[in-house]
Every structure is written in structure tokens, then in C-alpha cells.
Design a protein around this motif. Structure first.
Motif, short mmCIF file in Angstrom:
data_model
loop_
_atom_site.label_atom_id
_atom_site.label_comp_id
_atom_site.label_asym_id
_atom_site.label_seq_id
_atom_site.Cartn_x
_atom_site.Cartn_y
_atom_site.Cartn_z
N VAL A 150 76.43 9.93 -14.57
CA VAL A 150 75.60 8.97 -13.82
C VAL A 150 74.15 9.01 -14.27
N GLY A 151 73.75 10.07 -14.99
CA GLY A 151 72.37 10.20 -15.43
C GLY A 151 71.52 10.90 -14.40
N GLY A 152 70.22 10.84 -14.59
CA GLY A 152 69.29 11.46 -13.64
C GLY A 152 69.23 12.97 -13.78
N ASN A 199 68.27 7.26 0.48
CA ASN A 199 69.02 6.62 -0.60
C ASN A 199 68.57 5.19 -0.81
N SER A 231 60.04 12.86 -10.15
CA SER A 231 61.44 13.17 -10.41
C SER A 231 62.13 13.51 -9.10
N ALA A 232 63.47 13.48 -9.11
CA ALA A 232 64.24 13.81 -7.90
C ALA A 232 63.99 15.24 -7.47
N LYS A 243 76.84 7.55 -6.36
CA LYS A 243 76.20 8.18 -7.52
C LYS A 243 74.94 8.91 -7.08
N ASP A 244 74.70 10.07 -7.64
CA ASP A 244 73.52 10.85 -7.31
C ASP A 244 72.24 10.09 -7.61
N THR A 245 72.28 9.20 -8.59
CA THR A 245 71.08 8.44 -8.96
C THR A 245 70.71 7.41 -7.89
N SER A 276 67.51 9.29 -3.34
CA SER A 276 66.17 9.72 -3.72
C SER A 276 65.83 11.12 -3.23
N PRO A 303 73.17 14.88 -13.87
CA PRO A 303 73.84 13.79 -14.59
C PRO A 303 75.32 13.59 -14.30
N TRP A 360 78.07 13.51 -7.94
CA TRP A 360 78.41 12.44 -6.99
C TRP A 360 78.45 13.04 -5.60
#
Length: 118
Positions: free
Chosen positions: A82-84, A39, A21-22, A104-106, A109, A87, A90
Motif C-alpha cells: 500500500v506504500g507509506g 482517517n 510523516s505518519a 489501507k494504512d495509507t 493519518s 508499506p 492494513w
């Protein structure tokens, strides 16, 4: 039955090891007065809604982040989904073509919690 249980446990363990996970990723770091994060290369950078730079517009791509790692100004939560693990987060940056915008944060990495709030 025991072999199936062992195989299922092994599959879950391997999947967890392959896709961390992040929150398990290393955090963004500060260097040269900028915040750097790992990223996804070629990730889109999105424009803003209206004249304000405070709101990402997920329907308008202004450039791409070809570099990795890349630098970011700050993060903002409570924006478009954005999810992850974060969520609605940004990050504000400059695309490789010189356009200011949001990633997007997703697409990042590194753990983005160390970034300052916008």
C-alpha cells in the motif's frame, strides 16, 4: 548562488512542515473498548480473499468509511503493498454500511503502531 541555496533550503523546510510523516502524527487511541484512528473520509474498505478474513483483497471494495475518526479492530503487516511508512500494513474494521473489511494504512493519518496485531 547564496539566494538559490537559501530558497531551496526554505522550500524543503516548508514542504516538510506542511506534509508531516505518519510517524509524526498522533497515534490511534483506545476508547470504549475500541481503537480509534483519524482517517481519510470516504476511504474505501476492501473485502477479503476467499472465506478467510485474514487476507485483504485490494481488487474488491465492500464499502466506505465516511466517518472520521473511525474505529478498528487490529492491524496486519505483510499483506499487499500500500506504500507509506508501513508499506504492507492494513487495518481490519467495519465499513459504514456494516461490511467487515480492510482499510489501507495509507488512508489513516494517525500512527497505527498502537493497534493490536490481528
Amino acid at each position: 548562488m547564496g539566494a538559490v541555496l537559501i530558497a531551496a533550503t526554505l522550500a524543503v523546510t516548508v514542504a516538510g512542515a506542511v506534509a508531516p510523516s505518519a510517524s509524526a502524527a498522533g497515534g490511534c487511541w483506545q476508547s470504549g473498548g475500541r481503537w480509534w484512528c483519524n482517517n481519510v473520509s470516504w476511504a474505501p474498505v476492501y473485502g477479503t480473499m476467499g472465506a478467510s478474513t485474514q487476507y485483504p483483497d485490494p481488487s474488491r471494495i465492500v464499502g466506505y468509511m465516511n466517518s472520521n475518526p473511525s474505529w478498528f479492530f487490529c492491524k496486519m503487516d505483510g499483506q499487499n503493498w500500500v506504500g507509506g511508512p508501513h508499506p504492507t500494513r492494513w487495518e481490519f474494521t467495519v465499513a459504514d454500511n456494516g461490511e467487515y473489511g480492510w482499510m489501507k494504512d495509507t488512508a489513516i493519518s494517525s500512527e497505527t503502531n498502537p493497534l493490536p496485531n490481528c
